[in-house]
Design a protein around this motif. Structure first.
Motif, PDB file in Angstrom:
ATOM      1  N   THR A 182     119.077  -0.665 -35.863  1.00 37.19           N
ATOM      2  CA  THR A 182     119.443  -0.607 -34.684  1.00 37.19           C
ATOM      3  C   THR A 182     118.747  -1.638 -33.601  1.00 37.19           C
ATOM      4  O   THR A 182     117.719  -2.016 -33.889  1.00 37.19           O
ATOM      5  CB  THR A 182     119.653   0.755 -33.951  1.00 37.19           C
ATOM      6  OG1 THR A 182     118.426   1.244 -33.517  1.00 37.19           O
ATOM      7  CG2 THR A 182     120.494   1.654 -34.946  1.00 37.19           C
ATOM      8  N   ASP A 183     119.233  -1.774 -32.354  1.00 35.08           N
ATOM      9  CA  ASP A 183     118.413  -2.650 -31.253  1.00 35.08           C
ATOM     10  C   ASP A 183     117.430  -2.170 -30.822  1.00 35.08           C
ATOM     11  O   ASP A 183     116.520  -2.688 -30.134  1.00 35.08           O
ATOM     12  CB  ASP A 183     119.581  -3.224 -30.337  1.00 35.08           C
ATOM     13  CG  ASP A 183     120.473  -4.146 -30.779  1.00 35.08           C
ATOM     14  OD1 ASP A 183     120.434  -4.747 -31.955  1.00 35.08           O
ATOM     15  OD2 ASP A 183     121.610  -4.317 -30.181  1.00 35.08           O
ATOM     16  N   ASP A 184     117.279  -0.713 -31.000  1.00 39.46           N
ATOM     17  CA  ASP A 184     115.920   0.108 -30.626  1.00 39.46           C
ATOM     18  C   ASP A 184     114.960   0.391 -31.623  1.00 39.46           C
ATOM     19  O   ASP A 184     114.039   1.199 -31.476  1.00 39.46           O
ATOM     20  CB  ASP A 184     116.445   1.191 -29.674  1.00 39.46           C
ATOM     21  CG  ASP A 184     117.124   2.307 -30.556  1.00 39.46           C
ATOM     22  OD1 ASP A 184     117.251   1.910 -31.927  1.00 39.46           O
ATOM     23  OD2 ASP A 184     117.354   3.183 -30.048  1.00 39.46           O
ATOM     24  N   GLY A 185     115.042  -0.118 -32.762  1.00 41.59           N
ATOM     25  CA  GLY A 185     114.189  -0.178 -33.979  1.00 41.59           C
ATOM     26  C   GLY A 185     114.331   1.120 -34.654  1.00 41.59           C
ATOM     27  O   GLY A 185     113.520   1.562 -35.442  1.00 41.59           O
ATOM     28  N   SER A 245     112.031  -3.825 -29.709  1.00 40.95           N
ATOM     29  CA  SER A 245     113.407  -3.608 -29.502  1.00 40.95           C
ATOM     30  C   SER A 245     114.105  -4.627 -28.742  1.00 40.95           C
ATOM     31  O   SER A 245     113.623  -5.522 -28.418  1.00 40.95           O
ATOM     32  CB  SER A 245     113.624  -2.262 -28.645  1.00 40.95           C
ATOM     33  OG  SER A 245     113.168  -2.820 -27.258  1.00 40.95           O
ATOM     34  N   ARG A 246     115.398  -4.486 -28.353  1.00 40.47           N
ATOM     35  CA  ARG A 246     116.233  -5.451 -27.971  1.00 40.47           C
ATOM     36  C   ARG A 246     115.734  -5.893 -26.366  1.00 40.47           C
ATOM     37  O   ARG A 246     116.120  -6.689 -25.770  1.00 40.47           O
ATOM     38  CB  ARG A 246     117.649  -5.149 -27.604  1.00 40.47           C
ATOM     39  CG  ARG A 246     117.890  -3.796 -26.863  1.00 40.47           C
ATOM     40  CD  ARG A 246     119.206  -3.186 -26.788  1.00 40.47           C
ATOM     41  NE  ARG A 246     119.542  -2.080 -25.722  1.00 40.47           N
ATOM     42  CZ  ARG A 246     119.311  -1.001 -26.083  1.00 40.47           C
ATOM     43  NH1 ARG A 246     118.761  -0.663 -27.377  1.00 40.47           N
ATOM     44  NH2 ARG A 246     119.421  -0.022 -25.298  1.00 40.47           N
ATOM     45  N   ARG A 267     113.297  -8.061 -37.065  1.00 40.28           N
ATOM     46  CA  ARG A 267     114.326  -7.455 -37.633  1.00 40.28           C
ATOM     47  C   ARG A 267     114.762  -8.186 -39.089  1.00 40.28           C
ATOM     48  O   ARG A 267     115.143  -7.271 -40.093  1.00 40.28           O
ATOM     49  CB  ARG A 267     115.812  -7.921 -36.641  1.00 40.28           C
ATOM     50  CG  ARG A 267     117.082  -7.362 -37.423  1.00 40.28           C
ATOM     51  CD  ARG A 267     118.276  -7.974 -36.537  1.00 40.28           C
ATOM     52  NE  ARG A 267     118.227  -7.239 -35.348  1.00 40.28           N
ATOM     53  CZ  ARG A 267     118.887  -5.683 -35.277  1.00 40.28           C
ATOM     54  NH1 ARG A 267     119.665  -5.332 -36.408  1.00 40.28           N
ATOM     55  NH2 ARG A 267     118.723  -5.073 -34.271  1.00 40.28           N
TER      56      ARG A 267
END
Length: 290
Positions: A54-57, A76-77, A89
């Motif tokens: 996910t974008d938050d790790g 994260s994002r 990523r």
């Protein structure tokens, strides 16, 4: 000692620590979820395939749940450096692509994501696999109170293993360690401001120190209300810097610190574990062995 044997040796740490944590409880500053990262896997495990990041790790699981790895801080994002985010990523996806995860379903963080001990289907500890791939920064663990000497020693050994796994990726220039900007300079005002609220690795030369009744401030600029500062509880200073060091002796020393950047009249990181800080003298000779 292999990462897997280290992982197995510390299951008793997890039992002690998880005894202080409720199921599905919000995280508290003094009892972070990542303190179980070096635990052995218990018998009642489930196996679920990883479908992505996910974008938050967090890890996406095939059953629709999410898992937040312990002992590692993955960008994260919200991170301002797209190259570092992309490298993290790619490293994570390469390490985990198509693999299954073994974990328990007993503990969730305040966002409803699963946490706790986890390993790949081969038995390789998840955290170490990600760190060795360069998917993020090692995030040292904290022992939940009461902090006995034995528990502190076990946590410290585990933390050194996490740092060692990170160093493998650093030396191999894998993942985030292959791009510039992985470490932020203490004099980079814009870079620090952009990372407030995020986990960061900050490095610079100490210019001065200050002390109050319960805290020591390690400063990296002339204006302590504006420049970067490491904040250490008085009780933790000896743990981090050694019994024989007077805070004033740090002036002119090169220091690297890891943690979440906060706004405290200026950017600051609260150092709480010995492994949060690495320091050298003026000749750049490593002093604390980390």
């Amino acid at each position: 000692m292999s990462a897997t044997s280290i992982f197995s040796a510390f299951w008793r740490v997890a039992l002690l620590l998880m005894g202080t944590m409720g199921t599905a409880m919000p995280l508290r500053a003094e009892t972070p979820a990542h303190e179980t990262a070096c635990a052995e896997m218990p018998a009642n495990m489930i196996k679920v395939r990883i479908t992505g990041l996910t974008d938050d790790g967090a890890l996406k699981l095939e059953d629709g749940q999410f898992f937040m790895p312990s002992g590692i801080a993955m960008p994260s994002r919200l991170h301002p450096d797209e190259n570092l985010l992309r490298a993290a990523r790619t490293a994570g996806e390469t390490a985990l692509a198509g693999r299954a995860l073994q974990l328990t379903q007993g503990t969730s963080d305040r966002h409803g994501r699963l946490t706790g001990p986890a390993a790949l289907e081969t038995g390789e500890p998840l955290t170490f696999a990600l760190l060795q791939a360069g998917a993020g920064y090692a995030q040292p663990l904290l022992a939940a109170p009461p902090r006995t000497r034995a528990r502190a020693a076990e946590i410290s050994r585990c933390n050194r293993a996490l740092i060692s796994a990170e160093n493998e990726a650093r030396k191999g220039q894998r993942g985030i360690w292959s791009v510039s900007g992985v470490t932020t300079q203490a004099t980079d005002e814009a870079g620090l401001a952009a990372r407030i609220g995020l986990f960061a690795l900050v490095e610079g030369t100490v210019t001065a120190t200050g002390e109050t009744r319960d805290r020591i401030y390690v400063n990296f600029g002339r204006h302590w209300r504006e420049d970067f500062t490491i904040i250490v509880a008085l009780r933790d200073f000896k743990l981090i810097f050694g019994n024989s060091l007077d805070p004033a002796m740090l002036r002119g020393t090169v220091v690297r610190v890891r943690g979440v950047l906060r706004e405290q009249g200026g950017p600051a990181i609260f150092a709480r574990a010995a492994e949060d800080v690495t320091w050298w003298n003026r000749t750049n000779e490593e002093r604390n062995g980390k």
